[in-house]
Design a protein around this motif. Structure first.
Motif, PDB file in Angstrom:
ATOM      1  N   ASN A  47      -2.656  -5.326  -0.501  1.00 62.05           N
ATOM      2  CA  ASN A  47      -2.860  -6.011  -1.777  1.00 62.05           C
ATOM      3  C   ASN A  47      -3.176  -5.074  -2.933  1.00 62.05           C
ATOM      4  OD1 ASN A  47      -2.454  -8.606  -0.649  1.00 62.05           O
ATOM      5  ND2 ASN A  47      -4.562  -8.615   0.111  1.00 62.05           N
ATOM      6  N   ARG A  48      -3.266  -3.785  -2.656  1.00 61.84           N
ATOM      7  CA  ARG A  48      -3.527  -2.797  -3.716  1.00 61.84           C
ATOM      8  C   ARG A  48      -2.855  -1.479  -3.361  1.00 61.84           C
ATOM      9  NH1 ARG A  48      -8.154   0.485  -2.443  1.00 61.84           N
ATOM     10  NH2 ARG A  48      -9.013  -0.059  -0.408  1.00 61.84           N
ATOM     11  N   PRO A  49      -1.548  -1.441  -3.388  1.00 58.93           N
ATOM     12  CA  PRO A  49      -0.830  -0.234  -2.976  1.00 58.93           C
ATOM     13  C   PRO A  49      -1.274   0.993  -3.777  1.00 58.93           C
ATOM     14  CG  PRO A  49       0.684  -2.063  -3.235  1.00 58.93           C
ATOM     15  CD  PRO A  49      -0.634  -2.518  -3.792  1.00 58.93           C
ATOM     16  N   PRO A  50      -1.374   2.133  -3.125  1.00 62.06           N
ATOM     17  CA  PRO A  50      -1.750   3.349  -3.845  1.00 62.06           C
ATOM     18  C   PRO A  50      -0.651   3.790  -4.799  1.00 62.06           C
ATOM     19  CG  PRO A  50      -1.068   3.885  -1.618  1.00 62.06           C
ATOM     20  CD  PRO A  50      -1.120   2.389  -1.691  1.00 62.06           C
ATOM     21  N   ALA A  51      -1.026   4.608  -5.761  1.00 68.25           N
ATOM     22  CA  ALA A  51      -0.032   5.177  -6.666  1.00 68.25           C
ATOM     23  C   ALA A  51       0.802   6.223  -5.954  1.00 68.25           C
ATOM     24  CB  ALA A  51      -0.722   5.788  -7.881  1.00 68.25           C
ATOM     25  N   VAL A  52       0.183   6.930  -5.028  1.00 65.50           N
ATOM     26  CA  VAL A  52       0.834   8.014  -4.301  1.00 65.50           C
ATOM     27  C   VAL A  52       0.354   7.988  -2.851  1.00 65.50           C
ATOM     28  CG1 VAL A  52       1.232  10.505  -4.175  1.00 65.50           C
ATOM     29  CG2 VAL A  52       0.834   9.426  -6.383  1.00 65.50           C
ATOM     30  N   LEU A  53       1.276   8.258  -1.945  1.00 68.26           N
ATOM     31  CA  LEU A  53       0.963   8.360  -0.521  1.00 68.26           C
ATOM     32  C   LEU A  53       1.518   9.683  -0.013  1.00 68.26           C
ATOM     33  CD1 LEU A  53       0.095   7.218   2.268  1.00 68.26           C
ATOM     34  CD2 LEU A  53       2.349   6.120   2.380  1.00 68.26           C
ATOM     35  N   SER A  56       0.165  15.372   5.698  1.00 68.78           N
ATOM     36  CA  SER A  56       0.480  16.722   6.136  1.00 68.78           C
ATOM     37  C   SER A  56       1.776  16.701   6.930  1.00 68.78           C
ATOM     38  CB  SER A  56      -0.661  17.292   6.986  1.00 68.78           C
ATOM     39  OG  SER A  56      -0.547  16.869   8.332  1.00 68.78           O
ATOM     40  N   VAL A  57       2.209  17.883   7.332  1.00 63.04           N
ATOM     41  CA  VAL A  57       3.454  18.007   8.090  1.00 63.04           C
ATOM     42  C   VAL A  57       3.281  17.673   9.557  1.00 63.04           C
ATOM     43  CG1 VAL A  57       4.384  19.738   6.510  1.00 63.04           C
ATOM     44  CG2 VAL A  57       3.056  20.471   8.518  1.00 63.04           C
ATOM     45  N   ALA A  58       2.041  17.490  10.022  1.00 58.73           N
ATOM     46  CA  ALA A  58       1.790  17.213  11.437  1.00 58.73           C
ATOM     47  C   ALA A  58       2.299  15.824  11.808  1.00 58.73           C
ATOM     48  CB  ALA A  58       0.301  17.320  11.742  1.00 58.73           C
ATOM     49  N   LEU A  59       2.817  15.697  13.018  1.00 59.09           N
ATOM     50  CA  LEU A  59       3.373  14.425  13.480  1.00 59.09           C
ATOM     51  C   LEU A  59       2.356  13.306  13.389  1.00 59.09           C
ATOM     52  CD1 LEU A  59       5.580  12.720  14.823  1.00 59.09           C
ATOM     53  CD2 LEU A  59       4.798  13.622  17.038  1.00 59.09           C
ATOM     54  N   ARG A  60       1.130  13.538  13.808  1.00 61.89           N
ATOM     55  CA  ARG A  60       0.110  12.484  13.822  1.00 61.89           C
ATOM     56  C   ARG A  60      -0.202  11.976  12.422  1.00 61.89           C
ATOM     57  NH1 ARG A  60      -1.707  17.436  15.033  1.00 61.89           N
ATOM     58  NH2 ARG A  60      -3.607  18.332  14.158  1.00 61.89           N
ATOM     59  N   ALA A  61      -0.186  12.868  11.449  1.00 62.42           N
ATOM     60  CA  ALA A  61      -0.436  12.458  10.067  1.00 62.42           C
ATOM     61  C   ALA A  61       0.742  11.654   9.523  1.00 62.42           C
ATOM     62  CB  ALA A  61      -0.702  13.676   9.191  1.00 62.42           C
ATOM     63  N   LYS A  62       1.948  12.114   9.800  1.00 62.93           N
ATOM     64  CA  LYS A  62       3.138  11.389   9.335  1.00 62.93           C
ATOM     65  C   LYS A  62       3.231  10.012   9.979  1.00 62.93           C
ATOM     66  CE  LYS A  62       6.088  14.720  10.317  1.00 62.93           C
ATOM     67  NZ  LYS A  62       7.381  15.437  10.405  1.00 62.93           N
ATOM     68  N   GLN A  63       2.912   9.933  11.271  1.00 63.48           N
ATOM     69  CA  GLN A  63       2.947   8.627  11.932  1.00 63.48           C
ATOM     70  C   GLN A  63       1.921   7.675  11.331  1.00 63.48           C
ATOM     71  OE1 GLN A  63       2.393   9.939  16.038  1.00 63.48           O
ATOM     72  NE2 GLN A  63       4.477   9.265  16.526  1.00 63.48           N
ATOM     73  N   THR A  64       0.716   8.171  11.085  1.00 63.16           N
ATOM     74  CA  THR A  64      -0.330   7.334  10.491  1.00 63.16           C
ATOM     75  C   THR A  64       0.069   6.870   9.102  1.00 63.16           C
ATOM     76  OG1 THR A  64      -2.027   8.526  11.750  1.00 63.16           O
ATOM     77  CG2 THR A  64      -2.759   7.281   9.828  1.00 63.16           C
ATOM     78  N   ALA A  65       0.540   7.800   8.281  1.00 58.13           N
ATOM     79  CA  ALA A  65       0.944   7.449   6.914  1.00 58.13           C
ATOM     80  C   ALA A  65       2.146   6.523   6.903  1.00 58.13           C
ATOM     81  CB  ALA A  65       1.246   8.718   6.128  1.00 58.13           C
ATOM     82  N   TYR A  67       2.693   3.944   8.614  1.00 62.93           N
ATOM     83  CA  TYR A  67       2.269   2.544   8.612  1.00 62.93           C
ATOM     84  C   TYR A  67       1.895   2.082   7.207  1.00 62.93           C
ATOM     85  CZ  TYR A  67       2.275   2.194  13.686  1.00 62.93           C
ATOM     86  OH  TYR A  67       2.667   2.136  15.008  1.00 62.93           O
ATOM     87  N   ILE A  68       1.257   2.966   6.436  1.00 63.85           N
ATOM     88  CA  ILE A  68       0.924   2.626   5.048  1.00 63.85           C
ATOM     89  C   ILE A  68       2.201   2.482   4.235  1.00 63.85           C
ATOM     90  CG2 ILE A  68      -0.393   3.299   3.015  1.00 63.85           C
ATOM     91  CD1 ILE A  68      -2.073   5.103   4.894  1.00 63.85           C
ATOM     92  N   GLU A  69       3.147   3.373   4.460  1.00 62.91           N
ATOM     93  CA  GLU A  69       4.422   3.305   3.753  1.00 62.91           C
ATOM     94  C   GLU A  69       5.114   1.977   4.015  1.00 62.91           C
ATOM     95  OE1 GLU A  69       8.212   6.270   3.129  1.00 62.91           O
ATOM     96  OE2 GLU A  69       7.489   5.970   5.192  1.00 62.91           O
TER      97      GLU A  69
END
Length: 221
Positions: A47-53, A56-65, A67-69
C-alpha cells in the motif's frame, strides 16, 4: 515528509541454517522459510510502494528483493558495493573458532578500529569505502525533497550494522551486540545539511544506548 532509507537484511538462507560464513557472491539461496519471510515482508509495502528498490548482487538479496518487486511493481536495481563483509580465509567455515575470529574483528570495528581486517577479507574501512557511496548516490537522487518516497535496499547483516552505526553515530556497543534477524531493518533519516539519524534498529527505537544484548554476536549467522 522526507523519505527514509530502509536497509533490509535478506531472508534466511541455507548457509544461515548451517552456520556457514557465506559472504562471497552469489552465495546461498533462500530456504523455504526464507522465501516465506521475504514474501511476508514484501506485503508491508503493497500500500506504499518505495520510490526505489535495490539489492546487492548476492542471490539471497536478489531473491528477497524480488518479492518486493512483484508485490509493488517497483523495478529492482541490482547494484555493486553493498554486498556482505567478506570473510576471506574464513569463507564457508562453520566451526566455532572461525565464528569467534570473525566476531572479534566485527567488535573491533565497532570499537573504532576500522583498519582491523578479517584475514584475506574486508576491513571496516574497505566496507565503508564501497558501501557508503552507493547510499550517498541514492540520497542525492531520491531523498532530496519533502515529497520523496522511501528507498529500500536489501543487503546483509554485518554490513548494514557497521555502515548504519558509522553514519548515524549509534553507540558501537549497541551496534555490535544487537543482531538483525532475517528481514529485519535499519531505518535511516536524512538530516538537513547532511548526515543521518537512525529511526529504527530491528525492533528497537532510539535512544539505543543500553538496550538489548550486551554480548557481541556473529552478525552473519
Amino acid at each position: 515528509m522526507m523519505g527514509k532509507l530502509i536497509l533490509v537484511r535478506h531472508g534466511q538462507t541455507k548457509a544461515n541454517v548451517a552456520k556457514m560464513l557465506d559472504t562471497a557472491p552469489p552465495g546461498a539461496e533462500l530456504t523455504e522459510l526464507g522465501h516465506q519471510q521475504a514474501e511476508r515482508y514484501a506485503q508491508t509495502w503493497v500500500n506504499r510502494p518505495p520510490a526505489v528498490l535495490a539489492s546487492s548482487v548476492a542471490l539471497r538479496a536478489k531473491q528477497t528483493a524480488g518479492y518486493i518487486e512483484r508485490a509493488t511493481s517497483v523495478p529492482l536495481l541490482v547494484v555493486d558495493g553493498i554486498h556482505e563483509t567478506f570473510a576471506g580465509d574464513l569463507e564457508d567455515r562453520d566451526d566455532p573458532d572461525a565464528h569467534r575470529e570473525f566476531t572479534e574483528v566485527f567488535r573491533r570495528w565497532h570499537d573504532g578500529d576500522l583498519a582491523a581486517a578479517v584475514p584475506g577479507g574486508d576491513s571496516g574501512q574497505s566496507v565503508l569505502e564501497r558501501y557508503v557511496p552507493v547510499l550517498d548516490g541514492f540520497r542525492s537522487q531520491y531523498l532530496g525533497d519533502d515529497t520523496a518516497g522511501d528507498v529500500v535496499v536489501v543487503s546483509h547483516g554485518a554490513a548494514i550494522r557497521l555502515v548504519a552505526a558509522v553514519l548515524t553515530g549509534v553507540d558501537g556497543t549497541f551496534a555490535a551486540d544487537n543482531h538483525l534477524d532475517n528481514t529485519d531493518t535499519v531505518e535511516l533519516l536524512p538530516l538537513p545539511g547532511g548526515g543521518w539519524a537512525c529511526a529504527k534498529w530491528g525492533t528497537f527505537l532510539p535512544p539505543f544506548e543500553g538496550k538489548g544484548s550486551d554480548e557481541a554476536d556473529n552478525p552473519i549467522s
